[in-house]
Design an enzyme around this catalytic site. Structure first.
Site, PDB file in Angstrom:
ATOM      1  N   ARG A  46       0.840  -1.207   0.000  1.00 35.25           N
ATOM      2  CA  ARG A  46       0.000   0.000   0.000  1.00 35.25           C
ATOM      3  C   ARG A  46       0.868   1.248   0.000  1.00 35.25           C
ATOM      4  NH1 ARG A  46      -1.879   2.172   4.547  1.00 35.25           N
ATOM      5  NH2 ARG A  46      -2.166   0.166   5.590  1.00 35.25           N
ATOM      6  N   TYR A  98     -15.300  16.598 -17.163  1.00 37.13           N
ATOM      7  CA  TYR A  98     -15.716  15.195 -17.162  1.00 37.13           C
ATOM      8  C   TYR A  98     -16.779  14.976 -16.078  1.00 37.13           C
ATOM      9  CZ  TYR A  98     -15.530  10.261 -15.864  1.00 37.13           C
ATOM     10  OH  TYR A  98     -15.873   8.981 -15.515  1.00 37.13           O
ATOM     11  N   ASP A 170      -6.015  18.412 -15.908  1.00 33.53           N
ATOM     12  CA  ASP A 170      -6.335  17.047 -16.306  1.00 33.53           C
ATOM     13  C   ASP A 170      -5.824  16.868 -17.734  1.00 33.53           C
ATOM     14  OD1 ASP A 170      -7.498  14.685 -17.254  1.00 33.53           O
ATOM     15  OD2 ASP A 170      -9.233  14.896 -15.942  1.00 33.53           O
ATOM     16  N   LYS A 195      -7.107   5.380 -19.808  1.00 32.17           N
ATOM     17  CA  LYS A 195      -7.322   5.806 -21.180  1.00 32.17           C
ATOM     18  C   LYS A 195      -6.065   5.589 -22.031  1.00 32.17           C
ATOM     19  CE  LYS A 195     -11.373   7.072 -19.603  1.00 32.17           C
ATOM     20  NZ  LYS A 195     -11.293   7.036 -18.136  1.00 32.17           N
TER      21      LYS A 195
END
Length: 383
Positions: A46, A98, A170, A195
């Site tokens: 983690r 978005y 972004d 993406k």
């Protein structure tokens, strides 16, 4: 070193002595301590994992950042980023955002005490008018999702520096191959790695990239504490996907430009939104701040019926959410990516029943154009 070479070879660090060309998948939750108070540099996945660290250093190199942090999704990255702010802080964001980011800001971040103004950031004066004592950051997409508006990153950066604000960009649509916001003055870059960076529609991932080491340390603490880290196997998939990022984007952009030009000449298409067309309002800014226009475009049909006919008749292009993969995908923003935005708001931004978003993949341009032709006008596709 050329960007394409960086994509293939990632970072220079190696984690094993076997000579493996492919980065190993260190599928381990925990790591043995060699002694009391000693560490190999890895204690618990983690906090950090060798496969993920290799990926993060690769993305940091591509963006020209001091550090990159990998998350389980793009929204996990943005959610963690919001934790650097405190109740009462104010953020100015692009209005054509978005839908997932808008949903997070409007329903979760506001609940946690943050306030937002959503404005058209293509005009820097709109941002300037909203700055107040509580403002801490400006969050922009460029090009935006789905209307493909373009914001001048350097101009917004100048305004942010004058007012001691963080600038977050972004960069999902263009990736560091076509656009490097940190070099234009941004402080933080976020990505949905799902993406173009992954590129194969087979995994979820997200990134935060920063230019400041102190901010990176703060974000790493938040990442470790909140726990939305990217798994070793998904990290390996992203490493593999990035190797072909440059060649994929070059080909996808060439095809997207051909499709945009073709759509612009069709009588059932009212408008095409693609920054690579000279008619696009952001064309000149795009030429100034990017090395390419990308492979995303949106277009408006003459009617709802035409839009539905396209969605139901395409055969090579697939009607599905997401973008940036080798397969071409077409999306209906009003019912999918932006469904949670109130209808009046959504339609005021042009996201109505006639708008479709197209992510251009690696299929042959002629095949994709023929698929669109038969979907728009009827008849069997010659593919």
């Amino acid at each position: 070193m050329d960007f394409s070479t960086l994509c293939v070879h990632g970072c220079s660090k190696r984690y094993d002595t076997t000579g493996s060309v492919s980065v190993p998948i260190f599928q381990s939750a925990t790591f043995v301590h060699p002694g009391v108070g000693l560490s190999t540099g890895f204690d618990y996945s983690r906090a950090q994992n060798p496969t993920r660290e290799y990926l993060e250093q690769t993305v940091a190199n591509l963006e020209g950042g001091a550090d990159a942090i990998a998350f389980s999704s793009g929204m996990a990255a943005i959610t963690t980023l919001m934790e650097i702010f405190s109740p009462g802080d104010h953020i100015i964001a692009t209005d054509d955002l978005y839908g997932g980011s808008h949903r997070l800001f409007s329903h979760i971040s506001k609940k946690n005490g943050l306030t937002f103004d959503f404005v058209d950031t293509t005009d820097v004066q709109n941002i300037k008018k909203c700055i107040r004592n509580e403002t801490r950051a400006v969050f922009i997409e460029t090009p935006t999702n789905p209307m493909m508006h373009v914001t001048d990153i350097a101009a917004v950066s100048k305004l942010c520096r004058e007012n001691s604000l963080l600038l977050v960009v972004d960069n999902t649509f263009l990736t560091p191959y076509f656009q490097r916001p940190l070099q234009l003055g941004a402080d933080i870059v976020v990505h949905s790695g799902t993406k173009y960076l992954g590129g194969h529609n087979d995994t979820l991932a997200g990134f935060i990239v920063v230019s400041d080491a102190a901010l990176a340390e703060r974000l790493r603490f938040l990442s470790k504490t909140t726990g939305a880290c990217l798994s070793p196997f998904d990290s390996w998939l992203l490493i593999r996907g990035i190797k072909t990022l440059a060649v994929r984007l070059e080909r996808q952009q060439q095809t997207a430009f051909r499709i945009a030009e073709w759509l612009s000449k069709q009588d059932k298409i009212r408008k095409v939104h693609y920054p690579g067309l000279p008619s696009h309002p952001g064309y000149e800014i795009s030429k100034k701040q990017t090395s390419g226009f990308g492979a995303m475009l949106s277009f408006e049909t003459d009617s709802k019926e035409t839009a539905h006919r396209i969605l139901e008749r395409v055969s090579i292009i697939q009607y599905a959410e997401s973008l940036g993969g080798v397969e071409s995908l077409i999306t209906y923003p009003m019912l999918q990516t932006h469904a949670d935005i109130p209808q009046q708001e959504r339609e005021a931004r042009g996201i109505g029943e006639c708008l479709l978003r197209l992510s251009v993949g690696l299929e042959a341009a002629d095949d994709l154009i023929e698929d669109l032709r038969q979907a728009i006008y009827g008849g069997k596709a010659n593919v």
